[in-house]
Design a protein around this motif. Structure first.
Motif, PDB file in Angstrom:
ATOM      1  N   THR A   1       0.834  -1.208   0.000  1.00  0.00           N
ATOM      2  CA  THR A   1       0.000   0.000   0.000  1.00  0.00           C
ATOM      3  C   THR A   1       0.865   1.253   0.000  1.00  0.00           C
ATOM      4  OG1 THR A   1      -0.184  -0.085   2.409  1.00  0.00           O
ATOM      5  CG2 THR A   1      -1.959  -1.096   1.136  1.00  0.00           C
ATOM      6  N   LEU A   2       1.979   1.203   0.702  1.00  0.00           N
ATOM      7  CA  LEU A   2       2.904   2.337   0.698  1.00  0.00           C
ATOM      8  C   LEU A   2       3.498   2.546  -0.687  1.00  0.00           C
ATOM      9  CD1 LEU A   2       4.433   4.493   2.304  1.00  0.00           C
ATOM     10  CD2 LEU A   2       6.174   2.775   2.757  1.00  0.00           C
TER      11      LEU A   2
ATOM     12  N   LEU B   1       3.589   5.610  -5.773  1.00  0.00           N
ATOM     13  CA  LEU B   1       3.463   5.644  -7.223  1.00  0.00           C
ATOM     14  C   LEU B   1       2.330   6.567  -7.661  1.00  0.00           C
ATOM     15  CD1 LEU B   1       4.113   1.932  -8.232  1.00  0.00           C
ATOM     16  CD2 LEU B   1       5.558   3.912  -8.678  1.00  0.00           C
ATOM     17  N   LEU B   2       1.216   6.535  -6.939  1.00  0.00           N
ATOM     18  CA  LEU B   2       0.107   7.429  -7.258  1.00  0.00           C
ATOM     19  C   LEU B   2       0.482   8.883  -7.027  1.00  0.00           C
ATOM     20  CD1 LEU B   2      -2.985   5.471  -5.886  1.00  0.00           C
ATOM     21  CD2 LEU B   2      -2.376   5.910  -8.267  1.00  0.00           C
ATOM     22  N   LEU B   3       1.179   9.167  -5.934  1.00  0.00           N
ATOM     23  CA  LEU B   3       1.627  10.540  -5.674  1.00  0.00           C
ATOM     24  C   LEU B   3       2.627  10.999  -6.727  1.00  0.00           C
ATOM     25  CD1 LEU B   3       1.999  10.628  -1.795  1.00  0.00           C
ATOM     26  CD2 LEU B   3       0.369  11.890  -3.198  1.00  0.00           C
ATOM     27  N   LEU B   4       3.507  10.119  -7.131  1.00  0.00           N
ATOM     28  CA  LEU B   4       4.475  10.446  -8.168  1.00  0.00           C
ATOM     29  C   LEU B   4       3.773  10.719  -9.504  1.00  0.00           C
ATOM     30  CD1 LEU B   4       7.464  10.689  -9.005  1.00  0.00           C
ATOM     31  CD2 LEU B   4       7.350   8.262  -9.591  1.00  0.00           C
TER      32      LEU B   4
ATOM     33  N   GLY C   1       2.020  14.046  -9.241  1.00  0.00           N
ATOM     34  CA  GLY C   1       3.006  15.121  -9.276  1.00  0.00           C
ATOM     35  C   GLY C   1       3.512  15.385 -10.683  1.00  0.00           C
ATOM     36  N   LEU C   2       3.782  14.327 -11.442  1.00  0.00           N
ATOM     37  CA  LEU C   2       4.229  14.499 -12.823  1.00  0.00           C
ATOM     38  C   LEU C   2       3.142  15.107 -13.695  1.00  0.00           C
ATOM     39  CD1 LEU C   2       6.260  11.214 -13.384  1.00  0.00           C
ATOM     40  CD2 LEU C   2       7.145  13.538 -13.168  1.00  0.00           C
ATOM     41  N   TRP C   3       1.899  14.646 -13.505  1.00  0.00           N
ATOM     42  CA  TRP C   3       0.800  15.222 -14.260  1.00  0.00           C
ATOM     43  C   TRP C   3       0.649  16.704 -13.932  1.00  0.00           C
ATOM     44  CZ3 TRP C   3      -3.510  17.830 -12.621  1.00  0.00           C
ATOM     45  CH2 TRP C   3      -4.431  18.174 -13.608  1.00  0.00           C
ATOM     46  N   PHE C   4       0.694  17.039 -12.641  1.00  0.00           N
ATOM     47  CA  PHE C   4       0.525  18.421 -12.233  1.00  0.00           C
ATOM     48  C   PHE C   4       1.648  19.290 -12.784  1.00  0.00           C
ATOM     49  CE2 PHE C   4       0.919  22.019  -9.291  1.00  0.00           C
ATOM     50  CZ  PHE C   4      -0.365  22.526  -9.412  1.00  0.00           C
TER      51      PHE C   4
END
Length: 150
Positions: free
Chosen positions: A3-4, A9-12, A15-18
């Protein structure tokens, strides 16, 4: 542990999309309002007249949103002096590429039609005093012009 890893990976990914798209969308939203105030001081009627002339130049190939983006970026770069203090969103918006790519003949017609837009009288302040008899620009105009004696 998984889960971590998934959360990281979701935060990364977010962040890349943003960084690629999100900042560009925010810059477009904030800077387009400021540039419209600057380039269309007479309001929506002036904006619609400009967009109609752009539609005629491109013979109706593109929608008005793309034409407005092109006009704001090209004329915004011409009117705003990037060496004066410019906010982050406007600088980011003006330094991004246009969404629309006009062909050579459309570009020539665009520059012929809008080379002196907005009129020089709106951007130049003429100062008539005894000590200084010259024409100077506004802080965001970006050009100086000497007065000719005739």
């Amino acid at each position: 542990m998984t889960t971590l890893l998934i959360t990281l990976l979701l935060l990364l990914a977010f962040g890349l999309w943003f960084w690629k798209k999100g900042i560009a969308l925010l810059a477009e939203r904030y800077a387009s309002k400021e540039l419209e105030k600057l380039l269309f001081p007479k309001g929506d009627n002036e904006k619609e007249a400009i967009l109609e002339s752009l539609v005629k130049i491109t013979k109706g190939k593109y929608n008005k949103e793309l034409l407005l983006d092109y006009f704001l970026k090209i004329k915004g770069l011409q009117v705003i002096n990037m060496y004066d203090p410019v906010d982050f969103w406007t600088r980011r918006f003006l330094m991004s590429p246009t969404k629309l790519k006009l062909n050579y003949f459309e570009q020539v017609k665009f520059y012929e039609s809008f080379l002196n837009y907005p009129e020089a009288s709106a951007r130049i302040l003429a100062t008539q005093t005894e000590d200084n008899d010259y024409i100077t620009s506004e802080s965001n105009g970006g050009f100086y012009k000497k007065k000719q004696l005739a």
